[in-house]
Write an enzyme that holds these catalytic residues in place. Structure first.
Site, mmCIF file in Angstrom:
data_model
loop_
_atom_site.group_PDB
_atom_site.id
_atom_site.type_symbol
_atom_site.label_atom_id
_atom_site.label_comp_id
_atom_site.label_asym_id
_atom_site.label_seq_id
_atom_site.Cartn_x
_atom_site.Cartn_y
_atom_site.Cartn_z
ATOM 1 N N ARG A 1 -51.698 48.507 -18.435
ATOM 2 C CA ARG A 1 -50.271 48.256 -18.643
ATOM 3 C C ARG A 1 -49.450 48.845 -17.506
ATOM 4 N NH1 ARG A 1 -52.346 48.083 -23.748
ATOM 5 N NH2 ARG A 1 -51.957 46.035 -24.704
ATOM 6 N N ASP B 1 -56.234 44.099 -19.112
ATOM 7 C CA ASP B 1 -55.427 43.633 -20.240
ATOM 8 C C ASP B 1 -54.611 42.441 -19.774
ATOM 9 O OD1 ASP B 1 -53.744 43.688 -22.758
ATOM 10 O OD2 ASP B 1 -54.831 45.566 -23.004
ATOM 11 N N HIS C 1 -56.476 39.700 -25.029
ATOM 12 C CA HIS C 1 -55.906 40.575 -23.998
ATOM 13 C C HIS C 1 -56.455 40.233 -22.612
ATOM 14 C CE1 HIS C 1 -53.589 43.242 -26.578
ATOM 15 N NE2 HIS C 1 -54.617 43.308 -27.406
ATOM 16 N N GLU D 1 -57.536 42.629 -31.437
ATOM 17 C CA GLU D 1 -56.321 41.814 -31.433
ATOM 18 C C GLU D 1 -56.525 40.464 -30.744
ATOM 19 O OE1 GLU D 1 -53.049 45.442 -31.522
ATOM 20 O OE2 GLU D 1 -53.651 44.636 -29.586
ATOM 21 N N TRP E 1 -59.935 52.281 -35.111
ATOM 22 C CA TRP E 1 -58.535 52.562 -34.782
ATOM 23 C C TRP E 1 -57.567 52.119 -35.876
ATOM 24 C CZ3 TRP E 1 -54.492 49.000 -33.691
ATOM 25 C CH2 TRP E 1 -54.869 47.658 -33.637
ATOM 26 N N TRP F 1 -51.794 54.684 -24.673
ATOM 27 C CA TRP F 1 -51.354 53.336 -24.304
ATOM 28 C C TRP F 1 -50.060 53.464 -23.501
ATOM 29 C CZ3 TRP F 1 -55.057 50.011 -24.928
ATOM 30 C CH2 TRP F 1 -55.971 50.164 -25.982
ATOM 31 N N THR F 2 -49.995 52.806 -22.336
ATOM 32 C CA THR F 2 -48.959 53.141 -21.366
ATOM 33 C C THR F 2 -47.877 52.080 -21.190
ATOM 34 O OG1 THR F 2 -50.300 52.257 -19.539
ATOM 35 C CG2 THR F 2 -50.538 54.613 -20.073
#
Length: 545
Positions: A151, A180, A251, A313, A396, A471-472
């Site tokens: 990210r 991603d 992703h 996801e 998670w 997560w950035t």
């Protein structure tokens, strides 16, 4: 003697008692000895403590040295364990293995004033080690941190700095989220466009508001294969294993932008927004061969046991209308698109297993064969073939995936959002920068229990440990990364290292002393009473409760 009578050690050691009167003061004549397996720790100690103190800490023989380092697997200390004794005669550190010795050296550094964490000496202070006897070993094998460099790209020198901060906290796994929708960050020689065009985007979403707003600035970067080799070697010298992640089959917008035949949509851009998107990989033989080739290059770069393939996801919208996906379902006798994803992941699992590696994935890799929100395998639809026995699950979405995997005999790393996501907000104050997710305070991280309740002893043995995830999306500079990670990472370190009960009231004074070490290192952590004015981000909207 109570821990509070000793220097504020973090994470808390298994056993620590004040020794007999008599301390050791480091001077210009202090010598350090090391047996052959301790050579790496000797070099680290001389470099790091030598720089801060200005002392040479010259190498001597065992008879003349005041600090003696050795590795002895027969000392009864256990994997990664160590014993540290300081008295008026000197200091002795014995490690079960080189990792244990390294952790003993980290503890030795904590016995010194916080200025021992600076890069140059300040004046001429006394560097005195108090008398102490410490025996210590970690509770868990996996003490990990996931760093999302997809990210927002983190330059190599900042990754190396981050590794040093993990080592300070006796953490031993760095999981790099390398790909991603918003960027591909690792050079793959066979597929150069992944970094030529997939490593940068035209702009980035700011905050999480709707409709989205953007900064209008290109963002990008990637690590060459030599960069990766350097990162891996640097981490290995600090007894940290680096686990690469290439996220599939969702992703994947950056990869599809570079090679449109990987997807179901033709030409698409590298992602500029945050979220979950319908554009996913196709499930053709060509795509599988492509990613097997990618994995083969990663295996050459990352010598560790695990390779993470994501699996999280992944919307099934495109597959439901894709002729190639529907043909694959029919040919393989699969029940539906969920089992199609399981089939796709299993092909990569088999590929890695044949090369002596173990697949790691987010808990969605259980869907379509084992876990449908419960913990029973199969319901009569199709074959419901599972993963190889060596596949490991990273839980998670709460604890349920980890429980299901452990009961099925798979190893598990626990990383539930409500205790492990360091992008989540740290207070309910309006001053928190881009507040997302649910509240996750320092004390919440500290008091979290990695092993889910209800597992049998045999099932619990499959819990390798725990991991926090960084997560950035909203951490676009190293300063913002520091703010979100520290001091919650310090609390996590004790959660996964220390045995026995945990009392936040006992921990907090030690943490406050530890913050002085972080300050000496230049870490721009979040103060315990809230952000400094320049750490706020007024006007940027977050999400969550």
């Amino acid at each position: 003697m109570p821990h509070t009578s000793l220097p504020s050690l973090l994470p808390r050691p298994t056993s620590a008692t004040a020794g007999e009167p008599g301390s050791l003061t480091l001077t210009q004549t202090t010598r350090v000895s090391a047996d052959a397996p301790a050579a790496g720790v000797l070099a680290w100690l001389q470099r790091e403590i030598g720089a801060a103190t200005g002392l040479p800490l010259a190498t001597g023989d065992e008879d003349s040295a005041q600090i003696r380092l050795s590795v002895d697997p027969r000392a009864g200390l256990g994997r990664e364990g160590y014993r540290l004794i300081v008295d008026g005669e000197g200091a002795i550190i014995v490690g079960h293995d080189p990792a244990g010795l390294f952790y003993g050296a980290q503890t030795l550094r904590q016995l010194l004033p916080a200025d021992a964490y600076r890069r140059a000496p300040l004046g001429d202070p006394a560097w005195t080690l108090p008398p102490v006897s410490i025996t210590d070993a970690p509770r868990f094998r996996w003490r990990g941190v996931m760093l999302d460099v997809a990210r927002h790209f983190l330059p190599k020198h900042e990754v190396l700095r981050f590794i040093d901060l993990l080592a300070l906290h006796k953490l031993n796994v760095l999981h790099l989220h390398l790909t991603d929708d918003q960027g591909w960050r690792v050079q793959i020689r066979r597929y150069p466009r992944l970094t030529e065009v997939g490593s940068w985007r035209t702009e980035s979403q700011q905050g999480a508001g709707r409709p989205p707003t953007f900064d209008g600035r290109p963002h990008g970067g990637f690590y060459t294969q030599d960069d990766i080799r350097e990162i891996v070697a640097y981490a290995e010298a600090r007894h940290i294993s680096v686990v690469p992640e290439v996220d599939v089959p969702g992703h994947s917008q950056a990869a599809i932008h570079a090679y449109p035949d990987l997807g179901e949509s033709g030409d698409i851009a590298v992602g500029t927004q945050w979220g979950i998107f319908d554009e996913v990989l196709a499930v053709t033989d060509h795509v599988l061969d492509f990613y097997k080739n990618v994995l083969d290059e990663l295996i050459d770069l990352f010598p560790g046991t695990y390779v993470h393939v994501g699996g999280d996801e992944c919307p099934k919208t495109q597959w439901r209308t894709s002729p190639s996906a529907q043909q694959r379902i029919r040919e393989e006798g699969l029940a539906d698109e969920d089992e199609l994803q399981s089939w796709f992941i299993r092909q990569l699992d088999d590929h890695l297993a044949k090369r002596g590696r173990r697949l790691l994935g987010w808990d969605e890799i259980l869907e379509g064969w084992l876990w449908e929100g419960g913990d029973t395998a199969g319901d009569g639809r199709g074959r419901r073939e599972g993963l190889s026995p060596g596949a490991t699950v990273m839980s998670w979405r709460g604890e349920e995936g980890g429980i299901a995997a452990a009961r099925a005999g798979h190893d598990v790393v626990m990383s539930p959002t409500h205790t492990s996501y360091l992008d989540y907000k740290q207070s309910e104050s309006e001053d928190e920068p881009v507040p997302v997710g649910t509240l996750l305070r320092v004390e919440d991280v500290y008091l979290a229990e990695p092993v889910p309740a209800g597992l049998t002893e045999e099932e619990a043995a499959h819990v390798l440990g725990a991991q926090v995830n960084v997560w950035t999306e909203h951490m676009d500079t190293p300063r913002r990364l520091d703010y979100m990670v520290f001091p919650r990472l310090s609390a996590f370190a004790e959660q996964v290292w220390s045995t026995g009960g945990r009392d936040y009231a006992e921990f907090e004074p030690r943490l406050r002393a530890h913050l002085e070490r972080l300050a000496a290192l230049g870490v721009e952590y979040r103060p315990l009473d809230g952000p400094r004015p320049w750490q706020t981000r007024p006007g940027l909207v977050g999400w969550g409760s």
